[in-house]
Structures are given as structure tokens and as C-alpha cells.
Design a protein around this motif. Structure first.
Motif, PDB file in Angstrom:
ATOM      1  N   LYS A  16       0.836  -1.208   0.000  1.00  0.00           N
ATOM      2  CA  LYS A  16       0.000   0.000   0.000  1.00  0.00           C
ATOM      3  C   LYS A  16       0.867   1.251   0.000  1.00  0.00           C
ATOM      4  O   LYS A  16       0.556   2.236  -0.669  1.00  0.00           O
ATOM      5  N   THR A  17       1.942   1.203   0.761  1.00  0.00           N
ATOM      6  CA  THR A  17       2.844   2.351   0.814  1.00  0.00           C
ATOM      7  C   THR A  17       3.432   2.652  -0.567  1.00  0.00           C
ATOM      8  O   THR A  17       3.530   3.815  -0.967  1.00  0.00           O
ATOM      9  N   ALA A  18       3.778   1.603  -1.300  1.00  0.00           N
ATOM     10  CA  ALA A  18       4.357   1.789  -2.633  1.00  0.00           C
ATOM     11  C   ALA A  18       3.338   2.415  -3.585  1.00  0.00           C
ATOM     12  O   ALA A  18       3.679   3.270  -4.411  1.00  0.00           O
ATOM     13  N   PRO A  57       4.383   3.034   6.885  1.00  0.00           N
ATOM     14  CA  PRO A  57       3.158   2.553   7.526  1.00  0.00           C
ATOM     15  C   PRO A  57       3.416   2.294   9.015  1.00  0.00           C
ATOM     16  O   PRO A  57       4.581   2.187   9.406  1.00  0.00           O
ATOM     17  N   THR A  58       2.367   2.242   9.796  1.00  0.00           N
ATOM     18  CA  THR A  58       2.524   1.859  11.210  1.00  0.00           C
ATOM     19  C   THR A  58       2.133   0.393  11.359  1.00  0.00           C
ATOM     20  O   THR A  58       1.112  -0.039  10.852  1.00  0.00           O
ATOM     21  N   TRP A  59       2.970  -0.348  12.042  1.00  0.00           N
ATOM     22  CA  TRP A  59       2.725  -1.770  12.285  1.00  0.00           C
ATOM     23  C   TRP A  59       2.761  -2.049  13.788  1.00  0.00           C
ATOM     24  O   TRP A  59       3.141  -1.175  14.596  1.00  0.00           O
ATOM     25  N   ASP A  61       0.875  -2.342  16.501  1.00  0.00           N
ATOM     26  CA  ASP A  61       0.325  -1.455  17.537  1.00  0.00           C
ATOM     27  C   ASP A  61       1.252  -0.280  17.837  1.00  0.00           C
ATOM     28  O   ASP A  61       1.768  -0.137  18.950  1.00  0.00           O
ATOM     29  N   GLY A  62       1.450   0.549  16.882  1.00  0.00           N
ATOM     30  CA  GLY A  62       2.160   1.796  17.134  1.00  0.00           C
ATOM     31  C   GLY A  62       3.656   1.763  16.907  1.00  0.00           C
ATOM     32  O   GLY A  62       4.387   2.578  17.475  1.00  0.00           O
ATOM     33  N   GLU A  63       4.121   0.843  16.063  1.00  0.00           N
ATOM     34  CA  GLU A  63       5.571   0.787  15.853  1.00  0.00           C
ATOM     35  C   GLU A  63       5.947   0.890  14.378  1.00  0.00           C
ATOM     36  O   GLU A  63       5.111   0.782  13.495  1.00  0.00           O
ATOM     37  N   GLU A  98      -5.936   4.046  18.922  1.00  0.00           N
ATOM     38  CA  GLU A  98      -5.038   4.558  19.980  1.00  0.00           C
ATOM     39  C   GLU A  98      -3.638   4.850  19.442  1.00  0.00           C
ATOM     40  O   GLU A  98      -2.849   5.517  20.118  1.00  0.00           O
ATOM     41  N   ASN A  99      -3.341   4.289  18.292  1.00  0.00           N
ATOM     42  CA  ASN A  99      -1.974   4.391  17.749  1.00  0.00           C
ATOM     43  C   ASN A  99      -1.983   4.825  16.296  1.00  0.00           C
ATOM     44  O   ASN A  99      -1.171   4.368  15.492  1.00  0.00           O
ATOM     45  N   PHE A 100      -2.895   5.715  15.971  1.00  0.00           N
ATOM     46  CA  PHE A 100      -3.067   6.044  14.550  1.00  0.00           C
ATOM     47  C   PHE A 100      -1.812   6.701  13.973  1.00  0.00           C
ATOM     48  O   PHE A 100      -1.399   7.774  14.424  1.00  0.00           O
ATOM     49  N   CYS A 101      -1.239   6.034  12.998  1.00  0.00           N
ATOM     50  CA  CYS A 101      -0.043   6.553  12.310  1.00  0.00           C
ATOM     51  C   CYS A 101       1.076   6.977  13.257  1.00  0.00           C
ATOM     52  O   CYS A 101       1.798   7.938  12.986  1.00  0.00           O
ATOM     53  N   ASP A 102       1.222   6.237  14.357  1.00  0.00           N
ATOM     54  CA  ASP A 102       2.305   6.536  15.306  1.00  0.00           C
ATOM     55  C   ASP A 102       3.673   6.611  14.633  1.00  0.00           C
ATOM     56  O   ASP A 102       4.555   7.361  15.080  1.00  0.00           O
ATOM     57  N   GLN A 147      -6.015   3.980   4.105  1.00  0.00           N
ATOM     58  CA  GLN A 147      -6.588   3.236   2.978  1.00  0.00           C
ATOM     59  C   GLN A 147      -7.689   2.275   3.421  1.00  0.00           C
ATOM     60  O   GLN A 147      -8.480   1.828   2.599  1.00  0.00           O
ATOM     61  N   GLU A 148      -7.738   1.970   4.711  1.00  0.00           N
ATOM     62  CA  GLU A 148      -8.782   1.085   5.220  1.00  0.00           C
ATOM     63  C   GLU A 148     -10.130   1.811   5.313  1.00  0.00           C
ATOM     64  O   GLU A 148     -11.163   1.258   4.986  1.00  0.00           O
ATOM     65  N   ASN A 149     -10.116   3.051   5.771  1.00  0.00           N
ATOM     66  CA  ASN A 149     -11.373   3.753   6.067  1.00  0.00           C
ATOM     67  C   ASN A 149     -11.644   4.993   5.228  1.00  0.00           C
ATOM     68  O   ASN A 149     -12.791   5.424   5.132  1.00  0.00           O
TER      69      ASN A 149
HETATM   70  C1  LIG Z   1      -0.798  -6.362  12.289  1.00  0.00           C
HETATM   71  C2  LIG Z   1      -1.103  -4.927  11.923  1.00  0.00           C
HETATM   72  C3  LIG Z   1      -0.842  -3.933  12.830  1.00  0.00           C
HETATM   73  C4  LIG Z   1      -1.148  -2.575  12.531  1.00  0.00           C
HETATM   74  N1  LIG Z   1      -0.932  -1.602  13.471  1.00  0.00           N
HETATM   75  C5  LIG Z   1      -1.305  -0.328  13.188  1.00  0.00           C
HETATM   76  C6  LIG Z   1      -1.159   0.711  14.159  1.00  0.00           C
HETATM   77  O1  LIG Z   1      -0.677   0.496  15.276  1.00  0.00           O
HETATM   78  N2  LIG Z   1      -1.564   1.964  13.833  1.00  0.00           N
HETATM   79  C7  LIG Z   1      -2.103   2.268  12.613  1.00  0.00           C
HETATM   80  O2  LIG Z   1      -2.455   3.415  12.387  1.00  0.00           O
HETATM   81  N3  LIG Z   1      -2.244   1.311  11.666  1.00  0.00           N
HETATM   82  C8  LIG Z   1      -1.876   0.020  11.930  1.00  0.00           C
HETATM   83  N4  LIG Z   1      -2.048  -0.943  10.970  1.00  0.00           N
HETATM   84  C9  LIG Z   1      -2.603  -0.589   9.642  1.00  0.00           C
HETATM   85  C10 LIG Z   1      -1.533  -0.451   8.574  1.00  0.00           C
HETATM   86  O3  LIG Z   1      -0.646   0.602   8.867  1.00  0.00           O
HETATM   87  C11 LIG Z   1      -2.201  -0.182   7.237  1.00  0.00           C
HETATM   88  O4  LIG Z   1      -2.931  -1.318   6.864  1.00  0.00           O
HETATM   89  C12 LIG Z   1      -1.223   0.180   6.128  1.00  0.00           C
HETATM   90  O5  LIG Z   1      -1.971   0.558   5.004  1.00  0.00           O
HETATM   91  C13 LIG Z   1      -0.252  -0.931   5.759  1.00  0.00           C
HETATM   92  O6  LIG Z   1       0.596  -0.494   4.727  1.00  0.00           O
HETATM   93  P1  LIG Z   1       1.649  -1.467   4.000  1.00  0.00           P
HETATM   94  O7  LIG Z   1       0.827  -2.510   3.282  1.00  0.00           O
HETATM   95  O8  LIG Z   1       2.380  -0.623   3.040  1.00  0.00           O
HETATM   96  O9  LIG Z   1       2.520  -2.060   5.055  1.00  0.00           O
HETATM   97  C14 LIG Z   1      -1.730  -2.265  11.272  1.00  0.00           C
HETATM   98  C15 LIG Z   1      -1.970  -3.309  10.346  1.00  0.00           C
HETATM   99  C16 LIG Z   1      -1.671  -4.614  10.665  1.00  0.00           C
HETATM  100  C17 LIG Z   1      -1.988  -5.693   9.655  1.00  0.00           C
END
Ligand SMILES: Cc1cc2nc3c(=O)[nH]c(=O)nc-3n(C[C@H](O)[C@H](O)[C@H](O)COP(=O)(O)O)c2cc1C
Length: 170
Positions: A16-18, A57-59, A61-63, A98-102, A147-149
Motif C-alpha cells: 500500500k505504501t508503494a 506505515p505503522t505496524w 500497535d504503534g511501531e 489509539e496508535n493512529f499513524c504513530d 486506505q482502510e477507512n
Molecule cells: C498487524 C497490523 C498492525 C497494525 N498496526 C497499526 C497501528 O498500530 N496503527 C495504525 O495506524 N495502523 C496500523 N495498521 C494498519 C496499517 O498501517 C495499514 O494497513 C497500512 O496501510 C499498511 O501499509 P503497508 O501494506 O504498506 O505495510 C496495522 C496493520 C496490521 C496488519
């Protein structure tokens, strides 16, 4: 061309980032924007640019994603003090309210500490979330994209952001 070249740093493997990076690139039409894959990046690539855009992207839970987390220590020695850095982030404001785009905030802290000037800040309007490290002094320190919402808002948000960046970059 009005600006010095811009380096757009993101993982080409992060789907998604790409895709978003491609839209950002297009929005800069006429400017020299070089796409840099952080999966293969060298320290020297960061030295080449005075204008940098980081996509993260944020993965977890906030990392940060692993690939950024592992890269940052290698950048510790770089002086970013003459550089302008704009950050866009991907996140999910409903699923991770709670961790939006941390990750935007984590990147801002890192690059500010290294002396960079952060550009591309935007107002909070239009987003609904509980907490975010991307927020400071009532604004986002970069551009959050969801991109989800809110996928249908993405193009307009990028257009506006790039209009502002064209004024803030050198
Ligand atoms: C396991 C998992 C953890 C995530 N944690 C967060 C988060 O802490 N905060 C947030 O804003 N989005 C979170 N996301 C949403 C992703 O950031 C979002 O789906 C993003 O578009 C992924 O981009 P990518 O496919 O380029 O990695 C999470 C998604 C997954 C699947």
C-alpha cells in the motif's frame, strides 16, 4: 523545475505504501523526484538530497515496520541539519485508534534529533481517532493516509500536501 531534487524513500515491497508513493510522485509532476527503495538503501543515498520524503506505515500497535526499525541505527551518524523532511504515513484510524499513524511521530522524533527541519504538517480536520504520536501542538507532523477507512480522500489529501511541500522545500 523549481526545486532541487527530492528523494522519496519507502519500501518497494510494502504494497500500500508503494502505491501511495506512486501517487505522491505523480503529484510532483515536473519536479525531479527520485524513488529510493529502503530495502536496498545505502547511507549515502540520504546524503544526496536536501529535500526528502519518507513513506512509512505503522505496524505492531504503534511501531515502525521492521525494515525501518533496522535501518535507523545506520543513519545515527548522518547530519540532517540542512535537510527538509516530509513524512507520509499509512494507518488505520478505526482498527488502531489509539496508535493512529504513530510511525510518523517516531520518524519525526528521530530526524529532528538529527537536526532535520520537518515540513508538511497538516491540521487534524477530517480524521477520527483516540491517540497518535503523529500529533504535536494540535497538528499532524506529517500526512496520515488511511486506505482502510478513507481511501477516497487519499488523492485529494496528497494533492493538497504536495502544493504545500512545493512551498516548503528548497
Ligand atoms: C498487524 C497490523 C498492525 C497494525 N498496526 C497499526 C497501528 O498500530 N496503527 C495504525 O495506524 N495502523 C496500523 N495498521 C494498519 C496499517 O498501517 C495499514 O494497513 C497500512 O496501510 C499498511 O501499509 P503497508 O501494506 O504498506 O505495510 C496495522 C496493520 C496490521 C496488519
Amino acid at each position: 523545475m523549481i526545486m532541487k531534487k527530492i528523494g522519496l524513500f519507502y519500501s518497494f515491497a510494502s504494497k500500500k505504501t508503494a502505491k501511495i508513493a506512486g501517487i505522491v510522485h505523480n503529484a510532483f509532476s515536473g519536479e525531479d523526484v527520485q524513488l529510493i527503495n529502503v530495502d536496498e538503501v545505502k547511507k549515502e543515498n540520504f546524503l544526496e538530497f536536501e529535500n526528502l520524503i519518507i513513506g512509512v506505515p505503522t505496524w505492531f500497535d504503534g511501531e515502525l515496520p521492521n525494515y525501518w526499525d533496522e535501518l535507523l541505527p545506520a543513519l545515527e551518524e548522518i547530519d540532517f541539519s540542512k535537510k527538509r523532511i516530509a513524512i507520509f504515513g499509512l494507518g488505520d484510524q478505526k482498527g488502531y485508534a489509539e496508535n493512529f499513524c504513530d510511525a510518523i511521530g517516531i520518524m519525526v522524533d528521530f530526524f529532528e534529533e538529527k537536526g532535520a527541519m520537518i515540513v508538511g504538517k497538516i491540521p487534524l480536520d477530517g480524521y477520527t481517532f483516540e491517540g497518535s504520536k503523529a500529533v504535536r501542538d494540535g497538528q499532524f507532523m506529517g500526512l496520515p493516509l488511511d486506505q482502510e477507512n478513507q481511501a477516497r480522500l487519499t488523492n485529494g489529501r496528497i494533492e493538497q500536501w504536495v502544493v504545500n511541500l512545493k512551498k516548503e522545500f528548497v
